[in-house]
Design a protein around this motif. Structure first.
Motif, mmCIF file in Angstrom:
data_model
loop_
_atom_site.group_PDB
_atom_site.id
_atom_site.type_symbol
_atom_site.label_atom_id
_atom_site.label_comp_id
_atom_site.label_asym_id
_atom_site.label_seq_id
_atom_site.Cartn_x
_atom_site.Cartn_y
_atom_site.Cartn_z
ATOM 1 N N PRO A 103 0.794 -1.244 0.000
ATOM 2 C CA PRO A 103 0.000 0.000 0.000
ATOM 3 C C PRO A 103 0.816 1.278 0.000
ATOM 4 C CG PRO A 103 -0.078 -1.084 2.142
ATOM 5 C CD PRO A 103 0.554 -2.052 1.203
ATOM 6 N N GLU A 104 2.066 1.218 0.424
ATOM 7 C CA GLU A 104 2.876 2.431 0.480
ATOM 8 C C GLU A 104 3.517 2.762 -0.863
ATOM 9 O OE1 GLU A 104 2.764 4.304 3.156
ATOM 10 O OE2 GLU A 104 1.415 2.770 3.973
ATOM 11 N N GLU A 105 3.486 1.827 -1.798
ATOM 12 C CA GLU A 105 4.115 2.053 -3.092
ATOM 13 C C GLU A 105 3.114 2.679 -4.058
ATOM 14 O OE1 GLU A 105 5.954 -1.442 -4.617
ATOM 15 O OE2 GLU A 105 7.220 -1.751 -2.836
ATOM 16 N N LEU A 106 3.358 3.920 -4.435
ATOM 17 C CA LEU A 106 2.473 4.656 -5.331
ATOM 18 C C LEU A 106 3.236 5.074 -6.584
ATOM 19 C CD1 LEU A 106 0.716 6.982 -2.725
ATOM 20 C CD2 LEU A 106 -0.187 4.864 -3.696
ATOM 21 N N THR A 107 2.587 4.948 -7.719
ATOM 22 C CA THR A 107 3.185 5.385 -8.980
ATOM 23 C C THR A 107 2.719 6.800 -9.283
ATOM 24 O OG1 THR A 107 3.266 3.136 -9.858
ATOM 25 C CG2 THR A 107 3.395 4.945 -11.448
ATOM 26 N N GLY A 108 3.661 7.725 -9.329
ATOM 27 C CA GLY A 108 3.317 9.122 -9.571
ATOM 28 C C GLY A 108 3.509 9.501 -11.027
ATOM 29 N N SER A 109 2.605 10.337 -11.531
ATOM 30 C CA SER A 109 2.684 10.833 -12.908
ATOM 31 C C SER A 109 2.285 12.296 -12.925
ATOM 32 C CB SER A 109 1.743 10.047 -13.833
ATOM 33 O OG SER A 109 1.967 8.656 -13.753
ATOM 34 N N ASP A 110 3.000 13.078 -13.718
ATOM 35 C CA ASP A 110 2.634 14.479 -13.931
ATOM 36 C C ASP A 110 1.785 14.548 -15.198
ATOM 37 O OD1 ASP A 110 4.039 15.498 -11.701
ATOM 38 O OD2 ASP A 110 5.914 15.339 -12.813
ATOM 39 N N MET A 111 0.499 14.763 -15.017
ATOM 40 C CA MET A 111 -0.448 14.747 -16.120
ATOM 41 C C MET A 111 -0.909 16.170 -16.435
ATOM 42 S SD MET A 111 -0.468 11.417 -16.457
ATOM 43 C CE MET A 111 -1.855 10.966 -17.514
ATOM 44 N N VAL A 112 -1.447 16.346 -17.626
ATOM 45 C CA VAL A 112 -1.967 17.660 -18.003
ATOM 46 C C VAL A 112 -3.298 17.483 -18.736
ATOM 47 C CG1 VAL A 112 -0.675 17.706 -20.185
ATOM 48 C CG2 VAL A 112 -1.453 19.849 -19.144
ATOM 49 N N LEU A 113 -4.234 18.338 -18.405
ATOM 50 C CA LEU A 113 -5.519 18.404 -19.099
ATOM 51 C C LEU A 113 -5.485 19.622 -19.995
ATOM 52 C CD1 LEU A 113 -8.504 17.450 -19.447
ATOM 53 C CD2 LEU A 113 -9.080 18.978 -17.545
ATOM 54 N N GLN A 114 -5.435 19.386 -21.309
ATOM 55 C CA GLN A 114 -5.469 20.476 -22.293
ATOM 56 C C GLN A 114 -6.928 20.719 -22.661
ATOM 57 O OE1 GLN A 114 -2.667 18.089 -24.893
ATOM 58 N NE2 GLN A 114 -1.894 20.136 -25.356
ATOM 59 N N ILE A 115 -7.410 21.913 -22.402
ATOM 60 C CA ILE A 115 -8.822 22.217 -22.645
ATOM 61 C C ILE A 115 -8.945 23.146 -23.844
ATOM 62 C CG2 ILE A 115 -10.924 23.219 -21.688
ATOM 63 C CD1 ILE A 115 -9.938 22.486 -18.923
ATOM 64 N N GLY A 116 -9.666 22.684 -24.858
ATOM 65 C CA GLY A 116 -9.942 23.499 -26.034
ATOM 66 C C GLY A 116 -11.399 23.884 -26.090
ATOM 67 N N GLU A 117 -11.781 24.585 -27.139
ATOM 68 C CA GLU A 117 -13.174 25.019 -27.273
ATOM 69 C C GLU A 117 -14.125 23.841 -27.472
ATOM 70 O OE1 GLU A 117 -14.331 27.895 -26.749
ATOM 71 O OE2 GLU A 117 -12.505 29.118 -26.710
ATOM 72 N N GLN A 118 -13.653 22.784 -28.152
ATOM 73 C CA GLN A 118 -14.508 21.638 -28.446
ATOM 74 C C GLN A 118 -14.021 20.344 -27.807
ATOM 75 O OE1 GLN A 118 -17.355 22.081 -30.084
ATOM 76 N NE2 GLN A 118 -16.887 24.253 -30.415
ATOM 77 N N VAL A 119 -12.724 20.203 -27.678
ATOM 78 C CA VAL A 119 -12.123 18.941 -27.250
ATOM 79 C C VAL A 119 -11.147 19.191 -26.110
ATOM 80 C CG1 VAL A 119 -10.543 17.092 -28.000
ATOM 81 C CG2 VAL A 119 -12.361 17.866 -29.530
ATOM 82 N N SER A 120 -11.030 18.238 -25.198
ATOM 83 C CA SER A 120 -9.993 18.297 -24.170
ATOM 84 C C SER A 120 -9.262 16.960 -24.122
ATOM 85 C CB SER A 120 -10.579 18.644 -22.799
ATOM 86 O OG SER A 120 -11.500 17.670 -22.374
ATOM 87 N N LYS A 121 -8.008 17.020 -23.688
ATOM 88 C CA LYS A 121 -7.161 15.825 -23.700
ATOM 89 C C LYS A 121 -6.404 15.718 -22.384
ATOM 90 C CE LYS A 121 -3.204 13.811 -26.241
ATOM 91 N NZ LYS A 121 -2.269 14.023 -27.370
ATOM 92 N N TYR A 122 -6.476 14.541 -21.765
ATOM 93 C CA TYR A 122 -5.758 14.256 -20.519
ATOM 94 C C TYR A 122 -4.653 13.261 -20.826
ATOM 95 C CZ TYR A 122 -4.999 12.880 -15.626
ATOM 96 O OH TYR A 122 -4.448 12.634 -14.390
ATOM 97 N N SER A 123 -3.396 13.664 -20.606
ATOM 98 C CA SER A 123 -2.274 12.803 -20.965
ATOM 99 C C SER A 123 -1.068 13.132 -20.093
ATOM 100 C CB SER A 123 -1.917 12.969 -22.449
ATOM 101 O OG SER A 123 -1.494 14.298 -22.721
ATOM 102 N N ASN A 124 -0.006 12.349 -20.262
ATOM 103 C CA ASN A 124 1.214 12.528 -19.491
ATOM 104 C C ASN A 124 1.988 13.736 -20.016
ATOM 105 O OD1 ASN A 124 4.098 12.122 -18.657
ATOM 106 N ND2 ASN A 124 3.233 10.284 -17.720
ATOM 107 N N TYR A 125 2.292 14.678 -19.134
ATOM 108 C CA TYR A 125 2.936 15.921 -19.553
ATOM 109 C C TYR A 125 4.352 15.687 -20.057
ATOM 110 C CZ TYR A 125 4.713 20.704 -19.427
ATOM 111 O OH TYR A 125 5.270 21.907 -19.775
#
Length: 288
Positions: A61-83
């Motif tokens: 339980p103490e082992e966590l996988t960390g990731s720096d993610m980014v949500l790119q928000i556009g007028e019509q579409v948004s994308k969540y991915s690894n920065y």
């Protein structure tokens, strides 16, 4: 019979290499060199960064996988991915255009930039319209599926919390087997958030499930004043499927990684020898 023990460290190196969507024509050092074709779906006007933590193995339980993610928000579409992968793709796009740069060095630098980067999954919202486009890596394969925009039955409370200087309100829900607590900012009237989360009258800045196996917390957000495309890229070897079939394939792969690795064509095993890997921990974000 010889046995080849394939450690997760070695797999991690291969994952980093194959994560770069590169097309080479002829000899590896020949030009032209380019990234795989990408479609521009929209342009981001707001970037929201999240620190994502995942507990992959309940036994540790103490082992966590960390990731720096980014949500790119556009007028019509948004994308969540690894920065980190997003930045790496941008750098490689420019480097591959320069014939003076050695391709081997470019790949080595890309591997270093993305080492231990974490989650490589991608969620594109409202593409096609009213649907989500999802790509998830499982061992050496990448699966793509589309689903209708999921509905979160949020329950609102009067609790508040300040996240990144924004006064947030609390909402809870049960979604596909996990109980979530989310904190959203009414001052940012966007019904969006990390991963697949949506449906609140404000941007979700923090959310986690009851067991804290999956948590997401905003670390930065800013307006994008330059042209920042939201890309869709696919590899020819990506496996297109449905969400239901993907879940079955993911579970099967964790229970029998040998079959996935052996059938991938990316690992060559001499005749008479075999790859041995242990059963991998299975703690998916969607339990249903």
């Amino acid at each position: 019979m010889k046995i080849i023990l394939l450690f997760s460290f070695a797999l991690g190196i291969q994952f980093s290499l194959f994560a770069q969507n590169i097309v080479f024509k002829g000899n590896i050092e020949d030009v032209p060199r380019k990234m795989e074709p990408r479609d521009t779906l929209d342009c981001a006007y707001l970037n929201v960064h999240y620190r994502q933590l995942i507990r992959k193995d309940k036994l540790f339980p103490e082992e966590l996988t960390g990731s720096d993610m980014v949500l790119q928000i556009g007028e019509q579409v948004s994308k969540y991915s690894n920065y980190r992968f997003l930045v790496n793709d941008s750098i490689m796009t420019e480097e591959l255009r320069c014939p003076k740069l050695n391709i081997t060095n470019i790949l080595n630098q890309a591997t270093m930039r993305t080492k231990n980067a974490g989650d490589r999954s991608v969620v594109i919202k409202n593409y096609p319209k009213g649907q989500y486009w999802v790509r998830v890596p499982v061992l050496l394969n990448k699966y793509i599926y589309m689903e209708r925009e999921p509905v979160f039955d949020w329950i609102f409370t009067s609790d508040t919390l300040t996240v990144l200087g924004y006064l947030c309100k609390k909402a809870t829900c049960l979604f596909r087997g996990r109980y979530y607590t989310a904190w959203y900012a009414p001052d940012i009237p966007l019904s969006n958030g990390p991963w697949k989360f949506n449906g609140l009258p404000g941007l979700i800045l923090k959310v986690e499930d009851a067991d804290r196996d999956y948590s997401f917390e905003c670390t930065a957000l800013y307006r994008v004043d330059w042209k920042s495309p939201i890309y869709l890229s696919k590899r020819k070897k990506d496996i297109e499927t449905t969400r239901e079939k993907f879940r079955q394939a993911e579970k099967a792969a964790m229970n029998n990684p040998n079959a996935v690795i052996g059938n991938s064509g990316l690992v060559t095993v001499p005749k008479g020898e075999k790859i041995v890997t242990k059963i991998l921990p299975y703690n998916p974000i969607e339990l249903e």
